[in-house]
Each structure stands twice: as C-alpha cells, then as structure tokens.
Motif scaffolding. Structure first.
Motif, PDB file in Angstrom:
ATOM      1  N   GLY A  23       0.829  -1.216   0.000  1.00  0.00           N
ATOM      2  CA  GLY A  23       0.000   0.000   0.000  1.00  0.00           C
ATOM      3  C   GLY A  23       0.857   1.258   0.000  1.00  0.00           C
ATOM      4  O   GLY A  23       0.586   2.229  -0.728  1.00  0.00           O
ATOM      5  N   GLU A  24       1.935   1.249   0.774  1.00  0.00           N
ATOM      6  CA  GLU A  24       2.832   2.401   0.868  1.00  0.00           C
ATOM      7  C   GLU A  24       3.478   2.700  -0.493  1.00  0.00           C
ATOM      8  O   GLU A  24       3.670   3.860  -0.839  1.00  0.00           O
ATOM      9  N   SER A  25       3.780   1.627  -1.226  1.00  0.00           N
ATOM     10  CA  SER A  25       4.438   1.803  -2.532  1.00  0.00           C
ATOM     11  C   SER A  25       3.583   2.668  -3.451  1.00  0.00           C
ATOM     12  O   SER A  25       4.081   3.562  -4.144  1.00  0.00           O
ATOM     13  N   VAL A  26       2.263   2.383  -3.433  1.00  0.00           N
ATOM     14  CA  VAL A  26       1.359   3.098  -4.331  1.00  0.00           C
ATOM     15  C   VAL A  26       1.309   4.578  -3.944  1.00  0.00           C
ATOM     16  O   VAL A  26       1.299   5.461  -4.801  1.00  0.00           O
ATOM     17  N   SER A  27       1.386   4.856  -2.613  1.00  0.00           N
ATOM     18  CA  SER A  27       1.302   6.265  -2.226  1.00  0.00           C
ATOM     19  C   SER A  27       2.648   6.984  -2.294  1.00  0.00           C
ATOM     20  O   SER A  27       2.719   8.126  -2.731  1.00  0.00           O
ATOM     21  N   ASP A  28       3.751   6.329  -1.899  1.00  0.00           N
ATOM     22  CA  ASP A  28       5.021   7.108  -1.899  1.00  0.00           C
ATOM     23  C   ASP A  28       6.099   6.592  -2.870  1.00  0.00           C
ATOM     24  O   ASP A  28       7.217   7.104  -2.885  1.00  0.00           O
ATOM     25  N   GLY A  29       5.773   5.574  -3.643  1.00  0.00           N
ATOM     26  CA  GLY A  29       6.729   5.138  -4.677  1.00  0.00           C
ATOM     27  C   GLY A  29       7.894   4.309  -4.173  1.00  0.00           C
ATOM     28  O   GLY A  29       8.833   4.043  -4.922  1.00  0.00           O
ATOM     29  N   SER A  75      11.356   3.100  -5.904  1.00  0.00           N
ATOM     30  CA  SER A  75      11.182   2.139  -7.007  1.00  0.00           C
ATOM     31  C   SER A  75      12.111   2.455  -8.187  1.00  0.00           C
ATOM     32  O   SER A  75      12.574   1.544  -8.864  1.00  0.00           O
ATOM     33  N   GLU A  76      12.414   3.754  -8.384  1.00  0.00           N
ATOM     34  CA  GLU A  76      13.297   4.044  -9.524  1.00  0.00           C
ATOM     35  C   GLU A  76      14.755   3.669  -9.236  1.00  0.00           C
ATOM     36  O   GLU A  76      15.595   3.696 -10.131  1.00  0.00           O
ATOM     37  N   GLN A  77      15.039   3.329  -7.964  1.00  0.00           N
ATOM     38  CA  GLN A  77      16.427   2.921  -7.656  1.00  0.00           C
ATOM     39  C   GLN A  77      16.627   1.406  -7.590  1.00  0.00           C
ATOM     40  O   GLN A  77      17.750   0.917  -7.419  1.00  0.00           O
ATOM     41  N   VAL A  78      15.505   0.677  -7.740  1.00  0.00           N
ATOM     42  CA  VAL A  78      15.585  -0.782  -7.582  1.00  0.00           C
ATOM     43  C   VAL A  78      16.516  -1.405  -8.618  1.00  0.00           C
ATOM     44  O   VAL A  78      17.311  -2.302  -8.309  1.00  0.00           O
TER      45      VAL A  78
END
Ligand code: ATP
Length: 451
Positions: free
Chosen positions: A415-421, A438-441
């Motif tokens: 859920g946190e991913s959807v709100s803060d990326g 997510s852009e650093q994965v």
C-alpha cells in the motif's frame, strides 16, 4: 539450524531440479536414456551463466587468450595421434547371465572376474562374470551413407584436440606470441561404463577447456599460475573455500603424456565426498609433437626475436560445465528453519551473478493499484535482468518459491508503494527487508549482481 551435506542431498536435489525445471532426465516419457540429462528453463540459465563467467574470465578479459569453437566431428587420425584409439579404455567385465556390464575394479564385485567364485553384483550369480576386456570409451559413428569402416568417425571425448589441430591457424590469424592460450566450450561424449550421481558423470557433457602454449622451461611456472587462477575462479562463483582442495596426481596416477597434474576437487558431501571438478595439466609437447607426426605438418612456433623454432609446451585447464553446475547446486542447497515461522524453507544460495532469476516482483495483494505498479516495474526491470512476476497466493509462499530456485532478491509492492513510490527488497540470505525508491531498484539489484 542449517543442514547442508547430508547423504541424501543429491536425491533431494534431483527431485527439486525436476520439480522446478532445472534438469530433467533425457527422453523421460520413453523411460529415460542412461545418464543423459536435459536442462530445463532454470537449468539452462544457470549453466549458461557459469559458462559466460568462464568465457569472460578466460577470454574476454585477457589479451593473451583467444576463443575457438571447433567441430565435434574430426578426422579419425586425430584420435590415433591423441592416443584415444589405443589408450582411452577401461577394463570391463560382463555377466553372461544378466548381461550387465561393470568396470573390472567395481568394489561391489566379490572375487576375481573370470573365476568361478566371482559374483555378479547385480543378479548375484556366481561364475558368470567374464574376464576383463578393454572397452574403448569413445562413441563411434559413420560419416557418409555407407557403413564401412573407412568412414568411421568418433564423437570427441574431449574438446582439447580441436585446439591443438588449430594451434597454428589461431596463432597466425591472431598474431599472438607465446605465451598465449586458446579456449573453447563444447560438448564431449564418453561411453562411461559406470556413469551416475545425477549430472556428475554423464555420457554427454560440456567441457570448458583452455590450452596455454608456453616456451619449454617456463611450463612449471605457468602450471603454478593456472592452478591458482582456476581455484580462485571456483571461489568467485561463491563456492565455500573449505569445500575446495587440490589433489596432486602421484607418479602412478599421471597420464603418460603429463609432466604434472593437479585436480581441483569439490566436497559433494555424503558418500561422494571430495571429487574432481577440474584438471590442470602440464602436457609438455606431447600433443603438438604427435599431431606433427601423424599429420606430417609442422606445428612449431617461430620465435622471431631469437630466430629459432620450437614446439611449445602446453598447460591445460579442463573443467566440466555440468559438474561445476552440480557443485554450485550442492554448495547452495540448504534446508533450514525460519525464525518465527512454522514452515522451514529450502534455499539454493547461488551467487547473485549466476542465479537464473535475479529478482521476484510481487504485489502484496491483488488490488488497490498494486498489481499495475508491480507489473510495470517487472517489465521495466526485465530489460536489464531476468525477473519473475508472481501475484498469486500468500506472500510468504511466494518468497519461499523464489528461495527454492535461488532468486537473490524479492521486491514487494504494498500500500505504501502506491502512495510514496517506495518498494521493499527482501534479501534471500539475510531475510532482511529494505525500503528502496522504485526508480532505484534497478541499480540496487545491478550493483549486487555485478559483484
Ligand atoms: P574422471 O576421472 O572423473 O572420469 P577425468 O580425469 O577423466 O575425470 P578429464 O578428462 O580431465 O576428466 O576431464 C576434465 C573435466 O571434464 C573433469 O574434471 C570433469 O569436470 C569433466 N568430465 C569428465 N568426464 C565427465 C563425465 N563423464 N561427465 C561429466 N563431466 C565430465
């Protein structure tokens, strides 16, 4: 907590390898072919990663080694020159009752084969074992439409001879100066009498061989150098150093052509214990001299600065791709309890660089935008490394399925991913979870698989 090399590890590995698509028995639906195996989707990736790592370290990163891909079928005289027609033999006995064949030195045989009290280890009859006969391990076939002996050819039992016969072609085309090497990866075939132990000893296998041509007198220096290099390579695959050791060939063990030989052995555990995975051999000038004799063509090297000719000595490194794959599987296999969880887990703790799948990508649940974000991330990452997307079942089960095939990282979108990326990245070995943007994965995983 951790069990590693109990005696039946191999048995459990065979079943895991089949269930998860690493390795299948050849022609299984027909009852299988003796000691021949097929690599499935994950197995082909694992073996390819091992071969790529060998090629990278032996050819791509060196300016003194050239690559080659010689054909499997060669002129039949090659195998006379190499000594394989007369010398590549094992003594074999046959039971006249059950027709099974055994190596004459098979420990299970009671009594002297050929004598009335010798007992067949398979059917148990006494006096039915023949006296030992020499059995050539090369597969024979026929070239051309007429099956007469003039057209007999062999499936190569080693890749090395393709390198020797091309020594001058490669040297002249690449303008290499001695010392330099020629490397190749390819299939080899041996009609082994007692194959077995899964992919340890098979009748069709792949070798990664390098022949290093040196000036006579410098051969022992290069032999020592290659011994160390090759041991280090196995360690770089993540094999535990205490599971690797050298075995020096005694005078009795040395092949007739060898001036010195060491095996690199790996501890397979259980009843197998330490076994050879690679041979490092100082072959002197045996091979090139023999090919000169049998072909009538000069294979010497012109040392321009000193204006002299000589036949180089050869230091060979010869490792099985399949046997290394087995060592990697055994080395990485763990069954362990997970703190705070009832169910344990099976892990293949592969070095990230050779793991077939680098990351699993999971939405925590199948709603609230998580699957969309996760599948987008999975397809972005797939351009850089192999990724497995999975949205079905409990998250713990999804983690365990990836542990079992050696995936080093699991990325979960919650859920946190959807709100803060941000996403969580779970490490297979430490079980620690980290929150990463997510852009650093992509870089997070790339940095760790490059090590
Ligand atoms: P072994 O004594 O185990 O039969 P070898 O001494 O005959 O091996 P080499 O001819 O030196 O082996 O071959 C080099 C490497 O090729 C071995 O260290 C092994 O990794 C691999 N290899 C040889 N034979 C087989 C086989 N039948 N199946 C799988 N790998 C093999």
């Amino acid at each position: 907590m951790t069990k590693t090399s109990s005696p039946d590890v191999l048995e459990r590995l065979v079943s895991l390898c089949k269930r998860r698509g690493f390795i299948f028995q050849s022609s299984e639906i027909y009852g299988g072919t003796g000691s021949v195996w097929d690599y499935g989707p994950l197995g082909v990736e694992l073996k390819r990663n091992i071969k790529d790592r060998w090629w990278h370290s032996m050819v791509r990163t060196r300016d003194d080694i050239e690559g080659l891909d010689a054909a499997i079928l060669m002129h039949p005289r090659v195998w006379e020159a190499s000594g394989h027609v007369s010398g590549f033999v094992d003594p074999l006995v046959e039971c006249t009752n059950c027709k099974r064949r055994f190596r004459a030195d098979d420990e299970r045989i009671k009594g002297e084969p050929g004598s009335p009290d010798a007992q067949c280890p398979s059917c148990g009859m006494k006096g039915t074992l023949t006296a030992p006969r020499q059995f050539n391990l090369m597969f024979k076939t026929f070239m051309g439409p007429v099956e007469d002996t003039a057209a007999v050819v062999y499936l190569r039992p080693e890749t090395a001879q393709g390198i020797y016969v091309n020594f001058l072609n490669v040297q002249q085309a690449s303008r290499q100066r001695i010392p330099f090497g020629i490397a190749q990866i390819g299939k080899a075939f041996r009609n082994e009498i007692t194959p077995g132990n899964f992919i340890f000893r098979t009748r069709e296998f792949e070798q990664m061989e390098m022949q290093f041509f040196v000036e006579p007198g410098t051969d022992m220096k290069w032999f020592e150098y290659w011994k160390e290099q090759r041991l280090r390579w196995h360690e770089s695959l993540g094999i535990a150093p205490e599971r690797l050791r050298f075995h020096e060939h005694s005078k009795e063990e040395l092949a007739h052509y060898a001036r010195a030989a060491f095996d690199i052995e790996f501890d397979f555990g259980g009843s197998l214990g330490f076994q050879e995975i690679e041979g490092v051999h100082n072959r002197g000038d045996f091979d090139l001299t023999r090919h000169q004799e049998f072909s009538g063509k000069k294979l010497d090297y012109f040392d321009q600065p000193n204006n002299r000719r000589f036949v180089p000595y050869v230091v060979e490194t010869s490792v099985g791709a399949d046997r290394t794959t087995l060592a990697i599987l055994v080395n990485g296999f763990r069954e362990e309890a997970v703190p705070g969880e009832e169910e344990g887990r099976t892990v293949l703790a592969f070095h990230p660089a050779i793991a077939p799948i680098k990351a699993g990508v999971f939405p925590l649940v199948k709603k609230d935008g998580m699957p969309e974000m996760a599948s987008r991330l999975a397809s972005d990452l797939r351009a850089y490394f192999p990724v497995f997307y999975d949205e079905s079942g409990a998250i713990g089960r999804r983690y365990r399925r990836q542990d079992e095939v050696g995936t080093p990282f699991c990325i979960t979108i919650d859920g946190e991913s959807v709100s803060d990326g941000t996403v969580t990245v779970r490490d297979r070995d430490t079980l620690k979870q980290e929150r990463v943007a997510s852009e650093q994965v992509r870089d997070y995983v790339l940095e760790r698989i490059a090590a």
